[in-house]
Design a protein around this motif. Structure first.
Motif, PDB file in Angstrom:
ATOM      1  N   ARG A  37      68.479  74.028 -24.507  1.00 51.31           N
ATOM      2  CA  ARG A  37      69.547  74.210 -23.518  1.00 51.31           C
ATOM      3  C   ARG A  37      69.528  73.015 -22.558  1.00 51.31           C
ATOM      4  N   LEU A  38      70.481  72.994 -21.684  1.00 51.63           N
ATOM      5  CA  LEU A  38      70.565  71.907 -20.707  1.00 51.63           C
ATOM      6  C   LEU A  38      69.266  71.825 -19.886  1.00 51.63           C
ATOM      7  N   ASN A  39      68.745  70.626 -19.712  1.00 52.26           N
ATOM      8  CA  ASN A  39      67.519  70.364 -18.933  1.00 52.26           C
ATOM      9  C   ASN A  39      66.274  71.043 -19.500  1.00 52.26           C
ATOM     10  N   ALA A  40      66.272  71.288 -20.787  1.00 46.97           N
ATOM     11  CA  ALA A  40      65.110  71.947 -21.413  1.00 46.97           C
ATOM     12  C   ALA A  40      63.877  71.038 -21.368  1.00 46.97           C
ATOM     13  N   ARG A  41      62.709  71.673 -21.469  1.00 45.55           N
ATOM     14  CA  ARG A  41      61.438  70.934 -21.539  1.00 45.55           C
ATOM     15  C   ARG A  41      60.738  71.265 -22.869  1.00 45.55           C
ATOM     16  N   GLU A  92      52.541  59.239 -43.847  1.00 40.36           N
ATOM     17  CA  GLU A  92      52.934  59.006 -42.454  1.00 40.36           C
ATOM     18  C   GLU A  92      53.741  60.191 -41.919  1.00 40.36           C
ATOM     19  N   ILE A  93      53.540  60.506 -40.634  1.00 39.76           N
ATOM     20  CA  ILE A  93      54.321  61.582 -40.026  1.00 39.76           C
ATOM     21  C   ILE A  93      55.735  61.055 -39.777  1.00 39.76           C
ATOM     22  N   GLU A  94      56.725  61.877 -40.135  1.00 34.18           N
ATOM     23  CA  GLU A  94      58.106  61.474 -39.853  1.00 34.18           C
ATOM     24  C   GLU A  94      58.567  62.136 -38.562  1.00 34.18           C
ATOM     25  N   GLY A  95      59.335  61.396 -37.777  1.00 32.64           N
ATOM     26  CA  GLY A  95      59.828  61.942 -36.501  1.00 32.64           C
ATOM     27  C   GLY A  95      60.911  62.981 -36.744  1.00 32.64           C
ATOM     28  N   PRO A  96      61.167  63.843 -35.745  1.00 27.51           N
ATOM     29  CA  PRO A  96      62.183  64.894 -35.919  1.00 27.51           C
ATOM     30  C   PRO A  96      63.596  64.307 -35.894  1.00 27.51           C
ATOM     31  N   SER A  97      64.370  64.636 -36.897  1.00 27.22           N
ATOM     32  CA  SER A  97      65.713  64.046 -36.968  1.00 27.22           C
ATOM     33  C   SER A  97      66.640  64.609 -35.886  1.00 27.22           C
ATOM     34  N   ASN A  98      66.302  65.766 -35.316  1.00 29.88           N
ATOM     35  CA  ASN A  98      67.162  66.362 -34.275  1.00 29.88           C
ATOM     36  C   ASN A  98      66.859  65.837 -32.875  1.00 29.88           C
ATOM     37  N   LEU A 135      68.909  63.955 -25.721  1.00 25.61           N
ATOM     38  CA  LEU A 135      69.942  63.206 -24.997  1.00 25.61           C
ATOM     39  C   LEU A 135      71.080  64.144 -24.570  1.00 25.61           C
ATOM     40  N   VAL A 136      71.607  64.854 -25.550  1.00 24.68           N
ATOM     41  CA  VAL A 136      72.765  65.706 -25.289  1.00 24.68           C
ATOM     42  C   VAL A 136      72.457  66.715 -24.177  1.00 24.68           C
ATOM     43  N   ASN A 137      71.233  67.243 -24.202  1.00 23.52           N
ATOM     44  CA  ASN A 137      70.872  68.303 -23.254  1.00 23.52           C
ATOM     45  C   ASN A 137      70.078  67.813 -22.052  1.00 23.52           C
ATOM     46  N   ARG A 138      69.986  66.492 -21.877  1.00 23.07           N
ATOM     47  CA  ARG A 138      69.217  65.896 -20.739  1.00 23.07           C
ATOM     48  C   ARG A 138      67.835  66.548 -20.695  1.00 23.07           C
ATOM     49  N   ALA A 139      67.251  66.709 -21.870  1.00 23.35           N
ATOM     50  CA  ALA A 139      65.966  67.416 -21.971  1.00 23.35           C
ATOM     51  C   ALA A 139      64.816  66.414 -21.954  1.00 23.35           C
ATOM     52  N   THR A 140      63.614  66.906 -21.685  1.00 24.30           N
ATOM     53  CA  THR A 140      62.437  66.031 -21.742  1.00 24.30           C
ATOM     54  C   THR A 140      61.453  66.576 -22.765  1.00 24.30           C
TER      55      THR A 140
END
Ligand SMILES: NC(=O)c1ccc[n+]([C@@H]2O[C@H](COP(=O)([O-])OP(=O)(O)OC[C@H]3O[C@@H](n4cnc5c(N)ncnc54)[C@H](OP(=O)(O)O)[C@@H]3O)[C@@H](O)[C@H]2O)c1
Length: 332
Positions: free
Chosen positions: A234-238, A253-259, A264-269
């Motif tokens: 959700r918006l501003n999620a952590r 090798e570990i692959e990063g999450p594609s999502n 960015l969209v949710n201004r999340a950290t």
């Protein structure tokens, strides 16, 4: 004699039996200013898998031929003028997988085994408890009304994270493997929803059980579950990156999450955490956790197996999930 488990070779993938070897060596006498501790319980933690790798991390790797690093609890059986610890004291240390340890007391602390039984000091009142406490409160920054999603949620850290979030007035959804663990989360820990990632499609289950999305995702497993959770922010999620057990035995090798653009969209950290950074405040946190336990608000359980010679088979339970709660080896 002191039975010890030494790292014999660096594993690739899931460790094999010959990754370690057991030896019996004479118990070392404490020198001036040292103590001899007899270990009773050894903590078995997923992090041990990472400590076996020769790569940069938050602690140096265990060297080949060294005693396998692990948390331990036991009693001082001999003190040679140690300034703080005397015979009989109950001590938590990083003493490793061995029956006895001789130490100057660095990184050791005394606990009161009459207040709580020893295994609790390796679980809710020890490293996993501190990880849950600081991870969800300081990094997850939960507040009342938040929707909190947790992976590895029936385990040592995750089960405590969810209960702390409930104490703070959050809605909690736990992800774990198997019906029994899901029943445990719902019926005994008081979580609002549970997802069995072994029998349910994780994306569909999140769609059904987190229809409003999540304010905090506490990640213990990484991989596909992390990726699916990112899509529900959700918006501003952590997002708290506590661990990634699904990746620890990876040969590739570990692959990063594609999502990740969901951040960015949710201004999340998304923030990583290492429990050792909060060491100054452990005492305060352990007091609050202890209080919640006494009030019946926080439950913890330990799964204890016996015998240092069973170290290998017991350690593998971390990765098969064949255990209930904090995994501990009773050595003497
Ligand atoms: N950052 C820190 O300072 C810190 C400190 C302590 C722990 N940790 C991390 O926190 C996480 C949990 O540690 P813990 O001590 O609480 O362990 P735990 O949950 O008690 O035990 C590990 C659990 O992981 C699950 N698991 C194993 N393989 C999996 C896979 N491929 N996919 C999904 N789940 C899997 C199993 O449960 P299921 O039956 O549900 O599959 C297993 O019971 C670990 O990643 C650990 O490294 C981090």
């Amino acid at each position: 004699m002191n039975k010890q488990i030494l790292l014999e070779k660096r594993p690739e993938g899931l460790p094999e039996k010959d990754t370690w070897k057991m030896v019996s060596t004479p118990i070392s006498e404490p020198k001036d200013g040292e103590v001899l501790i007899r270990h009773h319980y050894i903590s078995l933690d997923p992090a041990m898998r990472g400590w076996m790798m020769d790569r940069k991390s938050y602690v140096p790797p265990v060297e080949i031929g060294e005693v396998m690093r692990a948390g331990a609890i036991g009693n001082v059986i001999k003190s040679n003028n140690h300034p703080q610890f005397k015979e009989g004291d109950c001590i938590v240390s990083w003493g490793g997988v061995q029956e006895y340890e001789t130490t100057n007391g660095e990184n050791c602390y005394k606990v009161d085994a009459t207040i709580a039984p020893m295994p609790k000091y390796l679980g809710a009142l020890g490293m996993p408890g501190m990880t849950a406490y600081f991870g969800i409160l300081k990094v997850g920054k939960i507040k009342e009304g938040d929707i909190v999603l947790i992976s590895g949620a029936a385990g040592a850290v995750g089960s405590l994270v969810g209960q702390i979030a409930k104490i703070k007035g959050c809605t909690v959804i736990g992800i774990a493997g198997g019906k029994q663990k899901c029943d445990y989360m719902r019926n005994e820990l008081g979580f609002d929803e549970a997802i069995d990632y072994k029998s349910e499609d994780i994306n569909e289950a999140l769609h059904d059980k987190c229809p409003k999305g999540v304010d905090v995702y506490f990640d213990n497993v990484g991989g596909e579950i992390l990726n699916a959770a990112l899509a529900k922010l959700r918006l501003n999620a952590r997002v708290v990156i506590c661990g990634a057990i699904s990746q620890y035995n990876n040969k590739k090798e570990i692959e990063g999450p594609s999502n990740y653009l969901s951040l960015l969209v949710n201004r999340a950290t998304m923030q990583g955490m290492v429990v050792l950074d909060y060491a100054e405040d452990y005492e305060m946190a352990a007091m609050e956790m202890g209080m919640w336990m006494m009030q019946g608000k926080l439950k913890s359980r330990e799964d204890i197996y016996e015998g240092i010679e069973n170290f290998y088979d017991t350690f593998l339970r971390l990765f098969s999930g064949d255990k209930k709660g904090k995994l501990i080896l009773k050595v003497i």
